[in-house]
Design a protein around this motif. Structure first.
Motif, short mmCIF file in Angstrom:
data_model
loop_
_atom_site.label_atom_id
_atom_site.label_comp_id
_atom_site.label_asym_id
_atom_site.label_seq_id
_atom_site.Cartn_x
_atom_site.Cartn_y
_atom_site.Cartn_z
N PHE A 142 0.85 -1.20 0.00
CA PHE A 142 0.00 0.00 0.00
C PHE A 142 0.88 1.24 0.00
O PHE A 142 0.69 2.17 -0.78
N TRP A 143 1.87 1.21 0.87
CA TRP A 143 2.80 2.33 1.00
C TRP A 143 3.53 2.56 -0.32
O TRP A 143 3.64 3.70 -0.80
N ALA A 144 4.01 1.49 -0.94
CA ALA A 144 4.76 1.62 -2.19
C ALA A 144 3.86 2.18 -3.30
O ALA A 144 4.26 3.07 -4.05
N TYR A 145 2.64 1.66 -3.39
CA TYR A 145 1.72 2.12 -4.44
C TYR A 145 1.33 3.58 -4.25
O TYR A 145 1.21 4.33 -5.20
N LEU A 146 1.12 3.97 -2.99
CA LEU A 146 0.75 5.37 -2.71
C LEU A 146 1.93 6.29 -3.01
O LEU A 146 1.78 7.33 -3.66
N ALA A 147 3.10 5.88 -2.51
CA ALA A 147 4.30 6.73 -2.66
C ALA A 147 4.61 6.98 -4.13
O ALA A 147 4.92 8.12 -4.53
N VAL A 148 4.51 5.94 -4.94
CA VAL A 148 4.89 6.08 -6.34
C VAL A 148 3.91 7.01 -7.07
O VAL A 148 4.30 7.78 -7.96
N GLN A 149 2.64 7.00 -6.66
CA GLN A 149 1.66 7.90 -7.29
C GLN A 149 1.93 9.35 -6.90
O GLN A 149 1.86 10.25 -7.73
N ILE A 150 2.23 9.56 -5.63
CA ILE A 150 2.49 10.93 -5.17
C ILE A 150 3.76 11.46 -5.82
O ILE A 150 3.82 12.63 -6.25
N LEU A 151 4.75 10.60 -5.94
CA LEU A 151 5.99 11.00 -6.61
C LEU A 151 5.71 11.35 -8.08
O LEU A 151 6.18 12.38 -8.59
N GLY A 152 4.91 10.51 -8.74
CA GLY A 152 4.55 10.78 -10.14
C GLY A 152 3.81 12.09 -10.27
O GLY A 152 4.07 12.88 -11.19
N ALA A 153 2.90 12.36 -9.34
CA ALA A 153 2.12 13.61 -9.40
C ALA A 153 3.03 14.82 -9.21
O ALA A 153 2.89 15.84 -9.89
N ALA A 154 3.98 14.70 -8.27
CA ALA A 154 4.87 15.84 -8.01
C ALA A 154 5.75 16.13 -9.21
O ALA A 154 5.98 17.30 -9.56
N ILE A 155 6.24 15.07 -9.85
CA ILE A 155 7.08 15.28 -11.04
C ILE A 155 6.23 15.89 -12.17
O ILE A 155 6.66 16.81 -12.86
N ASN A 156 5.00 15.41 -12.29
CA ASN A 156 4.10 15.99 -13.29
C ASN A 156 3.81 17.46 -12.98
O ASN A 156 3.68 18.28 -13.89
N ALA A 157 3.68 17.76 -11.69
CA ALA A 157 3.40 19.15 -11.30
C ALA A 157 4.52 20.09 -11.76
O ALA A 157 4.27 21.25 -12.08
N ILE A 158 5.76 19.57 -11.79
CA ILE A 158 6.87 20.40 -12.30
C ILE A 158 6.59 20.76 -13.76
O ILE A 158 6.75 21.91 -14.18
#
Lengths: 231, 297
Positions: A142-158
């Motif tokens: 759960f932690w890995a799946y959540l973390a990777v999505q938040i990381l993806g969103a932050a990179i996209n936000a750039i």
């Protein structure tokens, strides 16, 4: 000067965003479960072949997690980038949209981790896993799946904030930082310490705190960037 | 009337270009406002600033007395239909309708369904596979059926044929008559929307050059034509917005022509006609350009 329409609470607006996110559930829910099902079937077929050939059971098999981690990274990117312009045009604030998307990421992580755990349970792989309990495995994926999505969103936000030039600058800076760290770890003999920090059970609490802190910073950075993004 | 949008000295600068340059105006509740101007005049930027999609360089925007930027309560009163709205790749028309239904509490599903039929929109087709006109019609359906207290259309008709555009104007006006709200319509097809508008804001080179009620504006200018020597006698008593000489014949658009001047002109055999909104605005905006060129020289 009063508003003619009553206004909704932040909770109601977050629910609206979540429902908006799941309007097309195929990419967010169905595909991850299809990946899970496909890998499960491939493993079953492989095991069947091995048994037919009289080969004793081997522990190695295709794992669902790497596939799902890559998939969720991409789908999280797409969700944020594709729905942002519509959400902003249809009267949502950036903050409400971002909070709603983070909630959706949590729901996706929860559903996908449930699927992963069920498959792991069925395949009996939990016995070889530390901590050897379903709850531990569930929490980890759960932690890995959540973390990777938040990381993806932050990179996209750039990208959403500064477009291509911002993303290129970030990736270049991140590459330089990673290479510098790797060189310094090598020069000062720190790789053993890094390995212990990452994998030793002695540092479990520290590791969880560092990961939580890192993810919080990433999520906040995403928010700061989205606040100034234009559709 | 209640002012619901107040803009003061609003400026937006992009790397040395002032897309919006010290603009001030107010919008009152329940009226149809036309934001008119040439391509690149600053219409879209102005609407993006009002709806909190773009960030101002200077000035003040108040909607219901609040800064709309990141103000959820204000933003949920607004629908902004952009000329080039981006939709999620996999969304079909029905997904867009459901998204709007989720986000707008005044959403009228029956009206949306009727409009979809009127515009002959296939609800099961992906947005990316619609023609330009069909995609614009989807925006129009959302804009009308959302019944948001502040409805903003930015050139919503791109790619729509004449029949679809007429349908849009008719349905917008009918629904507005039943449920009045504040509508801002940005367009450069001025003659087509002239009968819809209560109020006109004309923007040119980032500045509001005209802010007036439509009726007031229509009565403010006249076209006068006839022999140049006779026509030009009237130039001293009024403001010349546009003048065109064809040999010894002159056609001019003038404002503030008094009733006695009209009577006198007619007596002298000159032709005096009211001007259309489009003619008036063309003369206003081309006049601005002429003045600027003259000043620069």
């Amino acid at each position: 000067m009063t508003m003619t329409n009553p206004t909704s609470s932040i909770g109601a607006r977050i629910r609206q965003v979540v429902r908006l996110n799941f309007l097309y559930p195929w990419t967010l829910v169905v595909v991850p479960w299809l990946i899970l099902a496909a890998i499960f079937l491939v493993n079953l077929v492989l095991e069947g072949i091995l048994q037919t050939e009289g080969i004793a059971r081997v522990s190695a098999s295709f794992s669902t997690e790497p596939f799902l981690i890559v998939y969720l990274f991409i789908s999280a990117n797409a969700l944020l980038y594709q729905q942002f312009p519509l959400a902003i045009s249809y009267g949502l604030s950036r903050r409400d949209f971002y909070l709603g998307v983070l909630t959706s990421y949590s729901i996706i992580a929860l559903l996908t981790a449930t699927g992963s755990t069920l498959i792991a349970l069925v395949r009996g792989t939990l016995q070889s896993f530390e901590p050897s309990a379903m709850g531990g495995y569930f929490a980890l994926v759960f932690w890995a799946y959540l973390a990777v999505q938040i990381l993806g969103a932050a990179i996209n936000a750039i990208y959403m904030r500064w477009r291509g030039i911002g993303l290129f600058t970030f990736l270049a800076a991140a590459s330089v930082l990673m290479i510098s760290l790797a060189l310094n770890f090598g020069q000062y003999g720190l790789w053993d310490a890094v390995y212990r920090l990452l994998f030793s059970t002695d540092y479990a609490a520290t590791r969880v705190s560092v990961q939580l802190g890192f993810l919080l910073i990433v999520a906040l950075s995403g928010y700061v960037l989205i606040r100034r993004a234009k559709p | 009337m209640t002012k619901i949008i107040e803009v003061q000295a609003l400026t937006k600068q992009y790397r040395g270009i002032r897309a919006v340059d010290g603009v001030s105006f107010t919008v009152e509740q329940d009226g149809i406002y036309g934001l008119l101007g040439r391509n690149g005049a600053g219409k879209t930027t102005l609407m993006q600033l009002i709806t909190g999609q773009a960030f101002k360089t200077a000035g003040k925007i108040d909607i219901y007395g609040e800064n709309p930027l990141e103000h959820s309560a204000v933003l949920e009163q607004i629908v902004f239909i952009r000329e080039s709205q981006r939709y999620p790749e996999n969304f079909k028309v029905r997904h867009v309708m459901r998204a709007a239904a989720l986000l707008y509490r005044n959403w009228d599903a029956n009206l949306a369904s009727d409009l979809l039929k009127d515009f002959r929109l296939p609800t099961d087709r992906q947005m990316g596979k619609l023609s330009r006109g069909q995609a614009s019609a989807v925006g129009v359906v959302v804009g009308i059926a959302s019944r948001a207290p502040i409805t903003i259309f930015d050139e919503p008709y791109l790619g729509m044929d004449a029949v679809a555009r007429t349908l849009f104007y008719d349905r917008l006006l009918t629904d507005y008559a039943e449920r009045p709200r504040t509508i801002i319509l940005s367009t450069h097809l001025i003659d087509e929307v002239a009968d819809l508008l209560d109020h006109v804001l004309v923007i040119d080179q980032g500045r509001i050059i005209l802010d007036s009620g439509t009726e007031e504006l229509r009565g403010s200018a006249s076209a006068i034509e006839g022999p140049s020597s006779l026509v030009k006698e009237f130039f001293t008593d009024c403001k010349v917005l546009e003048s065109q000489d064809i040999g010894s014949y002159t056609r001019a658009v003038v404002s503030n022509l008094s009733a006695s001047a009209v009577a006198s002109a007619t007596q002298q055999g000159l032709i005096v006609n009211p001007v259309s909104l489009q003619q008036l605005i063309v003369s206003q905006t081309s006049g601005e350009l002429t003045n600027e060129k003259e000043a620069a020289n």
